[in-house]
Design a protein around this motif. Sequence first.
Motif, PDB file in Angstrom:
ATOM      1  N   GLU A 153      -4.493  -7.424 -14.646  1.00  0.00           N
ATOM      2  CA  GLU A 153      -5.748  -7.912 -15.185  1.00  0.00           C
ATOM      3  C   GLU A 153      -6.749  -8.241 -14.083  1.00  0.00           C
ATOM      4  O   GLU A 153      -7.942  -8.033 -14.228  1.00  0.00           O
ATOM      5  CB  GLU A 153      -5.482  -9.155 -16.031  1.00  0.00           C
ATOM      6  CG  GLU A 153      -6.667  -9.611 -16.823  1.00  0.00           C
ATOM      7  CD  GLU A 153      -6.337 -10.760 -17.742  1.00  0.00           C
ATOM      8  OE1 GLU A 153      -7.285 -11.444 -18.149  1.00  0.00           O
ATOM      9  OE2 GLU A 153      -5.158 -10.979 -18.041  1.00  0.00           O
ATOM     10  N   THR A 154      -6.261  -8.726 -12.939  1.00  0.00           N
ATOM     11  CA  THR A 154      -7.139  -9.072 -11.820  1.00  0.00           C
ATOM     12  C   THR A 154      -7.975  -7.871 -11.389  1.00  0.00           C
ATOM     13  O   THR A 154      -9.158  -7.993 -11.105  1.00  0.00           O
ATOM     14  CB  THR A 154      -6.318  -9.590 -10.633  1.00  0.00           C
ATOM     15  OG1 THR A 154      -5.566 -10.712 -11.065  1.00  0.00           O
ATOM     16  CG2 THR A 154      -7.204  -9.970  -9.477  1.00  0.00           C
ATOM     17  N   LEU A 201      -7.878   1.096  -4.582  1.00  0.00           N
ATOM     18  CA  LEU A 201      -9.069   0.491  -4.006  1.00  0.00           C
ATOM     19  C   LEU A 201      -9.925  -0.102  -5.111  1.00  0.00           C
ATOM     20  O   LEU A 201     -10.027   0.480  -6.197  1.00  0.00           O
ATOM     21  CB  LEU A 201      -9.912   1.540  -3.270  1.00  0.00           C
ATOM     22  CG  LEU A 201      -9.258   2.326  -2.152  1.00  0.00           C
ATOM     23  CD1 LEU A 201     -10.198   3.432  -1.691  1.00  0.00           C
ATOM     24  CD2 LEU A 201      -8.890   1.411  -1.009  1.00  0.00           C
ATOM     25  N   VAL A 202     -10.529  -1.219  -4.834  1.00  0.00           N
ATOM     26  CA  VAL A 202     -11.552  -1.770  -5.711  1.00  0.00           C
ATOM     27  C   VAL A 202     -12.860  -1.647  -4.943  1.00  0.00           C
ATOM     28  O   VAL A 202     -13.027  -2.255  -3.887  1.00  0.00           O
ATOM     29  CB  VAL A 202     -11.271  -3.243  -6.083  1.00  0.00           C
ATOM     30  CG1 VAL A 202     -12.408  -3.795  -6.928  1.00  0.00           C
ATOM     31  CG2 VAL A 202      -9.955  -3.361  -6.824  1.00  0.00           C
ATOM     32  N   LEU A 203     -13.735  -0.811  -5.459  1.00  0.00           N
ATOM     33  CA  LEU A 203     -14.999  -0.526  -4.786  1.00  0.00           C
ATOM     34  C   LEU A 203     -16.141  -1.296  -5.420  1.00  0.00           C
ATOM     35  O   LEU A 203     -16.367  -1.204  -6.629  1.00  0.00           O
ATOM     36  CB  LEU A 203     -15.312   0.970  -4.859  1.00  0.00           C
ATOM     37  CG  LEU A 203     -14.262   1.923  -4.286  1.00  0.00           C
ATOM     38  CD1 LEU A 203     -14.719   3.370  -4.478  1.00  0.00           C
ATOM     39  CD2 LEU A 203     -13.980   1.632  -2.838  1.00  0.00           C
ATOM     40  N   ILE A 259     -15.326  -0.886  -9.360  1.00  0.00           N
ATOM     41  CA  ILE A 259     -14.586   0.187  -9.991  1.00  0.00           C
ATOM     42  C   ILE A 259     -13.291   0.379  -9.208  1.00  0.00           C
ATOM     43  O   ILE A 259     -13.287   0.302  -7.978  1.00  0.00           O
ATOM     44  CB  ILE A 259     -15.414   1.492 -10.050  1.00  0.00           C
ATOM     45  CG1 ILE A 259     -14.673   2.547 -10.862  1.00  0.00           C
ATOM     46  CG2 ILE A 259     -15.762   1.996  -8.670  1.00  0.00           C
ATOM     47  CD1 ILE A 259     -15.550   3.716 -11.269  1.00  0.00           C
ATOM     48  N   ALA A 260     -12.197   0.594  -9.913  1.00  0.00           N
ATOM     49  CA  ALA A 260     -10.905   0.790  -9.261  1.00  0.00           C
ATOM     50  C   ALA A 260     -10.592   2.278  -9.200  1.00  0.00           C
ATOM     51  O   ALA A 260     -10.818   3.015 -10.157  1.00  0.00           O
ATOM     52  CB  ALA A 260      -9.813   0.047 -10.024  1.00  0.00           C
ATOM     53  N   ALA A 305      -7.934  -3.852  -1.695  1.00  0.00           N
ATOM     54  CA  ALA A 305      -7.091  -2.666  -1.556  1.00  0.00           C
ATOM     55  C   ALA A 305      -5.628  -3.058  -1.683  1.00  0.00           C
ATOM     56  O   ALA A 305      -5.236  -4.162  -1.313  1.00  0.00           O
ATOM     57  CB  ALA A 305      -7.334  -2.000  -0.209  1.00  0.00           C
ATOM     58  N   LEU A 306      -4.843  -2.131  -2.194  1.00  0.00           N
ATOM     59  CA  LEU A 306      -3.401  -2.281  -2.275  1.00  0.00           C
ATOM     60  C   LEU A 306      -2.800  -1.014  -1.700  1.00  0.00           C
ATOM     61  O   LEU A 306      -3.136   0.091  -2.126  1.00  0.00           O
ATOM     62  CB  LEU A 306      -2.956  -2.470  -3.725  1.00  0.00           C
ATOM     63  CG  LEU A 306      -1.462  -2.460  -3.970  1.00  0.00           C
ATOM     64  CD1 LEU A 306      -0.829  -3.693  -3.324  1.00  0.00           C
ATOM     65  CD2 LEU A 306      -1.162  -2.402  -5.448  1.00  0.00           C
ATOM     66  N   LEU A 307      -1.930  -1.165  -0.725  1.00  0.00           N
ATOM     67  CA  LEU A 307      -1.307  -0.035  -0.052  1.00  0.00           C
ATOM     68  C   LEU A 307       0.201  -0.230  -0.088  1.00  0.00           C
ATOM     69  O   LEU A 307       0.711  -1.239   0.391  1.00  0.00           O
ATOM     70  CB  LEU A 307      -1.805   0.037   1.401  1.00  0.00           C
ATOM     71  CG  LEU A 307      -1.295   1.171   2.270  1.00  0.00           C
ATOM     72  CD1 LEU A 307      -1.741   2.522   1.721  1.00  0.00           C
ATOM     73  CD2 LEU A 307      -1.790   0.991   3.693  1.00  0.00           C
TER      74      LEU A 307
END
Length: 96
Positions: A6-7, A28-30, A15-16, A38-40
């Motif tokens: 949800e986050t 990425l959340v732009l 935008i993700a 970002a999540l990697l």
Amino acid sequence: MRGSSETWQLLPNTIAVAKGGGVNQLRLVLAERTIAGALLMGEQTLSLPLQELVSRQVDISSIRPQLLGADAPLGQVLLEFWLKLSGLQKDYANNH
């Protein structure tokens, strides 16, 4: 996005985008001009570049359209942008 928390969906004016499969994932959340988050997972080549781009709130306007493109090579686009920004592009090319 399937599997999104949800986050990731509640950040305003963002935008993700996501790329990967299996153990290698990049999300990425732009925002309009920056990477808001970002999540990697898996391959960590982009770890330092993402840390710097997010923490320094680097203007990514010049590559945002590429990041939003269908089947965009997110990792490649980000790495090339960061190398150019950092002045490391020639060093990286010589070593890879």
